[in-house]
Design a protein around this motif. Structure first.
Motif, PDB file in Angstrom:
ATOM      1  N   LEU B 366       0.831  -1.200   0.000  1.00 41.78           N
ATOM      2  CA  LEU B 366       0.000   0.000   0.000  1.00 41.78           C
ATOM      3  C   LEU B 366       0.869   1.254   0.000  1.00 41.78           C
ATOM      4  O   LEU B 366       0.668   2.169  -0.809  1.00 41.78           O
ATOM      5  CB  LEU B 366      -0.877  -0.025   1.251  1.00 41.78           C
ATOM      6  N   VAL B 367       1.833   1.276   0.903  1.00 45.09           N
ATOM      7  CA  VAL B 367       2.745   2.422   0.982  1.00 45.09           C
ATOM      8  C   VAL B 367       3.476   2.577  -0.352  1.00 45.09           C
ATOM      9  O   VAL B 367       3.557   3.673  -0.917  1.00 45.09           O
ATOM     10  CB  VAL B 367       3.741   2.222   2.146  1.00 45.09           C
ATOM     11  N   LEU B 368       3.948   1.453  -0.852  1.00 42.06           N
ATOM     12  CA  LEU B 368       4.695   1.481  -2.112  1.00 42.06           C
ATOM     13  C   LEU B 368       3.836   2.064  -3.235  1.00 42.06           C
ATOM     14  O   LEU B 368       4.269   2.940  -3.980  1.00 42.06           O
ATOM     15  CB  LEU B 368       5.130   0.057  -2.464  1.00 42.06           C
ATOM     16  N   SER B 369       2.590   1.604  -3.327  1.00 40.86           N
ATOM     17  CA  SER B 369       1.780   2.039  -4.468  1.00 40.86           C
ATOM     18  C   SER B 369       1.350   3.490  -4.329  1.00 40.86           C
ATOM     19  O   SER B 369       1.257   4.207  -5.325  1.00 40.86           O
ATOM     20  CB  SER B 369       0.569   1.120  -4.636  1.00 40.86           C
ATOM     21  N   ILE B 370       1.119   3.930  -3.096  1.00 44.45           N
ATOM     22  CA  ILE B 370       0.737   5.340  -2.917  1.00 44.45           C
ATOM     23  C   ILE B 370       1.895   6.246  -3.327  1.00 44.45           C
ATOM     24  O   ILE B 370       1.721   7.209  -4.074  1.00 44.45           O
ATOM     25  CB  ILE B 370       0.296   5.598  -1.462  1.00 44.45           C
ATOM     26  N   PHE B 371       3.083   5.896  -2.855  1.00 45.43           N
ATOM     27  CA  PHE B 371       4.250   6.711  -3.215  1.00 45.43           C
ATOM     28  C   PHE B 371       4.493   6.645  -4.720  1.00 45.43           C
ATOM     29  O   PHE B 371       4.828   7.640  -5.348  1.00 45.43           O
ATOM     30  CB  PHE B 371       5.483   6.253  -2.438  1.00 45.43           C
TER      31      PHE B 371
END
Ligand SMILES: Nc1ncnc2c1ncn2[C@@H]1O[C@H](COP(=O)(O)OP(=O)(O)OP(=O)(O)O)[C@@H](O)[C@H]1O
Ligand SMILES: [Mg+2]
Lengths: 250, 546
Positions: B366-371
């Motif tokens: 999730l963090v990866l895709s948001i960034f």
């Protein structure tokens, strides 16, 4: 077209135009869309003389922007048989990554049709940006006053002296293009590459931009300008045509 | 590269997007911290409670007990690696509780441990588990004026510790959940009822079934016990079932005290009574053993087994001792003894590890895709920078800084949020266990009404966007108001179902550090990968990105 090979094309006899600051020799650029290949430049040969203001005309989709990108080192010619772009006699294909970055940063200045300013930076910062880019912190500290002064002077000259702290979105199209030109000139490049600099502006504003370019030209700047507009092209010293992927003298 | 820092800075302070990124990181870190902390606390508490309740290694024999146990304890305490040992009789009984003022009473089955508090305190956390005691001065300040603990003569700890002293009045210590009058407060403590209903001011009767050394079951015998105190082991099953009495009193009632030894063949003496052939030693069913530090329970178990064999051999060789100890006793570590409770938790722990990995991977993704999405939006900027001569490393550095700052800030915020929730988890749980307070329903209703008004005003002004936002708020707040109204309170952590009375938690520094480092890493990767991708191609390709 009776003669498909214009006189400027590479030929056994020496070219009639003296070797310029920036040349393209038999440049080929093909867009590969998988099944279809779109040949855009098909042996475009062009020489730009020192201090010259050259206009490249051509219909929409003829490849004017592509040619300019190739000249500015923003795009590459075809891998096989793609011809050459030379700056002061040196092929930019032979440049390493660092050298190419330096070429884009110092030797040429680029003006886009759609301004392409960074929205998060102020007008002054946008204009200063090429001065910061490519300088290590220490060098930047030493040169900063010089760059700030030059950016300020250019913006001042372009009538934006009172808007230095504004963001690009607060400016009109003509004002934005003037910031973009200031940015292109801040590192005092040898050649300015301008892609339809007035394409998005009304006639009066466009004329203002052209006046500004004319002023820089008088100060010795070499300009390659792409346009489809005859009136705009008329401001240049020389006009060539891009047709069927080749350059034709008008 | 000055421009990289300048741009990273500007991207950080620009409007809502960095806020979203920080929030995403913070929520993910908080989620993992909360889940992992409860899991860690659960296992910790289990581990602690085992030692608190029964020491490290337990020797048991059947209800007949181990004779000469005092000598066994001497042998054990002389064994290197053994810190202390304490005798216990484990049995069951029926207790008549002194419920209420009306004096009515019902017999209830209880698990009875006859103990010696003085030695038990050396083996287990017995002393700390005694609940009613003279409060510390700072605690006393916070007590209500009628709290019995403020009584000058309230030294109930001493009373509890003295239940097996010679000449002590028969006394009993109850598990704190046995009495229906002890209501747990939200802080996880108990408040004594100041009037007659408070248990430690009463007596109760306890019926026990004696079993002879030969294994014969006799008539139940009843004893009257003064309630000396209550104990709080924090293990619900124990607190709700176990009572403690003095070892001597237990031996007396259960006929396990020292006494005459009658002829096993049933021969009679001259007076026609069963013939006495010697002395029968006192017996205990269980010996709790505490190891010295640095011995694993299994190492201790081996030593205890060796000590028992030594003891059994010594008694066998002693012609004076007519009653011999059993050749085989059950020796287990506390973990083995609690296997029925631990085994499911161990399974749960394996499952938790899988769940943790899944949560971790999901939150990382999730963090990866948001960034990734945020930086992908900046592709055109990257094209511009490259077009004016910025190097690939310079462009990458902008987004590395950006991802690093947001990742670190988000991870720290997440840690704070997670720690806050973990520290208040029982308060939150208790609040959820009760119907929503009226004010909260009214507040949500009023806010919903206000939003509706806002929606109407916005619609009248012709603003589609604001109308939409206000309508959404109306629906959301309305749903919250209805939800609060319908909510009757749900107890998710029911102490009668779970092993522990409270939701345990501990913030494990390693796992937390690992989680935070992961959040930072994935923030940086999420920012760097699309940036590297955009910096890798010719500037025009990035510029054409719309
Ligand atoms: N990335 C690309 N992939 C495929 N085809 C492309 C790509 N970029 C440009 N082209 C094609 O190359 C041709 C020349 O494009 P280019 O932008 O150079 O034209 P232009 O002369 O600048 O036109 P205009 O006056 O409209 O700006 C067009 O037909 C265009 O569709
Ligand atoms: Mg174009």
């Amino acid at each position: 077209m009776s003669d498909p090979r214009p006189a400027t094309a590479a030929s056994p006899t020496p070219p009639t135009i003296p070797a310029g600051i920036l040349e393209s020799v038999e440049v080929r650029k093909t867009y590969d869309l998988g099944r279809v290949k779109v040949p855009v430049l098909q042996g475009a040969t062009l020489a730009v003389a020192h201090g010259e203001w050259l206009a490249v005309r051509g219909s929409s989709g003829s490849g004017k922007s592509t040619l300019l990108h190739v000249l500015g080192g923003l795009d590459r010619v075809d891998r096989a048989d793609g011809g050459e772009v030379r700056f002061e006699g040196r092929s930019i294909r032979s440049m390493g990554r660092g050298e190419l970055d330096r070429y884009r940063n110092r030797e040429v200045g680029f003006v886009f049709q759609f301004y392409h300013l960074l929205p998060e930076l102020t007008v002054l910062e946008n204009a200063m940006l090429p001065g910061m880019v490519g300088r290590l912190p220490l060098a930047w500290r030493a040169q900063r006053p010089e760059v700030v002064a030059r950016a300020g002077e250019l913006l001042d000259r372009f009538g934006l002296g009172h808007r230095l702290r504004h963001r690009p979105r607060e400016l009109s199209g003509g004002e934005r293009q003037r910031v973009a030109i200031a940015r292109a000139l801040v590192n005092q490049p040898r050649v300015l590459l301008a892609d339809e600099p007035t394409g998005n502006l009304d006639e009066k504003t466009g004329a203002g931009i052209l006046d500004l370019l004319g002023e820089e030209h008088r100060r010795g700047l070499c300009i390659v300008m792409v346009t489809h507009d005859a009136a705009v092209a008329a401001r240049a010293d020389r006009v060539v045509w891009l047709r069927d992927g080749r350059i034709e003298e008008s | 590269m000055v421009y990289a820092s300048l741009l990273a800075n500007r991207y950080l302070v620009s409007r809502v997007i960095p806020l979203i990124a920080v929030l995403a990181v913070a929520l993910n870190v908080a989620l993992v911290v909360i889940v992992v902390s409860v899991m860690t606390g659960f296992l910790d508490m289990l581990r602690d409670s085992g030692r608190t309740l029964m020491g490290d290694v337990i020797i048991t024999h059947d209800i007949v007990g181990i004779p000469h146990y005092e000598r066994l304890i001497e042998v054990l305490e002389a064994t290197p690696g053994v810190a202390a040992a304490s005798p216990v009789i484990e049995t069951f009984g029926l207790a008549r509780m002194p419920y209420g003022r009306s004096g009515e009473s019902r017999p209830e089955p209880v698990q009875v441990w006859a103990v010696d508090p003085r030695s038990l305190a050396k083996v287990t956390g017995f002393e700390d588990a005694i609940y009613w005691r003279t409060p510390e001065p700072e605690v006393a300040e916070s007590l209500a004026a009628d709290d019995p603990r403020l009584d000058r003569e309230f030294d109930r700890l001493a009373e509890a510790m003295a239940i097996n002293d010679p000449g002590a009045e028969p006394s009993i210590i109850l598990g704190i959940e046995i009495s229906p009058f002890n209501r747990r407060t939200r802080e996880g403590t108990y408040r004594p009822e100041p009037d007659a209903a408070w248990m430690p001011r009463h007596d109760l009767t306890l019926a026990l079934v004696p079993v002879s050394a030969g294994g014969r079951i006799s008539e139940p015998r009843e004893g009257r016990f003064r309630i000396a105190n209550e104990f709080f082991s924090k293990v619900y099953q124990v607190d709700s079932q176990r009572v403690l009495i003095g070892l001597a009193e237990g031996q007396r009632l259960l006929r396990m005290a020292e006494g005459p030894l009658y002829d096993p063949d049933g021969e009679l003496d001259e007076e026609g009574r069963p013939k006495v052939i010697g002395r029968s030693p006192a017996r205990a069913t269980t010996i709790l053993v505490k190891g010295a530090d640095r011995l694993t329970p299994n190492e201790l178990k081996m030593r205890v087994a060796a000590a028992y064999d030594e003891f059994a051999k010594a008694i066998d060789d002693d012609p004076e001792a007519k009653v011999k100890p059993p050749g085989f006793v059950d020796i287990r570590t506390w973990e083995e003894r609690l296997i029925d409770l631990i085994a499911p938790v161990e399974k749960e722990r394996a499952l938790m590890n899988v769940l943790f990995s899944i949560i971790y991977v999901v939150s990382a993704a999730l963090v990866l895709s948001i960034f990734w999405a945020i930086v992908h939006e900046k592709t055109r900027d990257i094209g511009i920078l490259r077009a004016i001569g910025a190097s690939r490393a310079g462009v990458l550095w902008i987004f590395l800084q950006w991802g690093l700052v947001l990742g670190v800030v988000g991870a720290l915020l997440g840690l704070g949020l997670g720690a806050l929730v973990v520290s208040r988890i029982n308060l939150i749980h208790d609040a959820m266990g009760e119907p929503a307070p009226t004010w909260s329903i009214v507040l949500a209703g009023v806010l919903a009404g206000a939003s509706l008004l806002g929606a109407i005003v916005a619609a009248a002004r012709g603003s589609l966007l604001h109308g939409l936002i206000w309508s959404l708020a109306t629906i959301l707040l309305g749903a919250i108001a209805v939800g609060l109204g319908l909510h009757e309170g749900a107890v998710m952590w029911d102490p009668s179902v779970y092993y522990f009375d409270r939701i345990p938690s501990r913030v494990d520094p390693w796992l937390t550090g690992f989680t935070m480092a992961g959040a930072v890493l994935f923030s940086v990767l999420g920012a760097a990968i699309p940036a590297a991708k955009a910096a890798d191609v010719d500037p025009v390709r990035a510029l054409r990105y719309e």
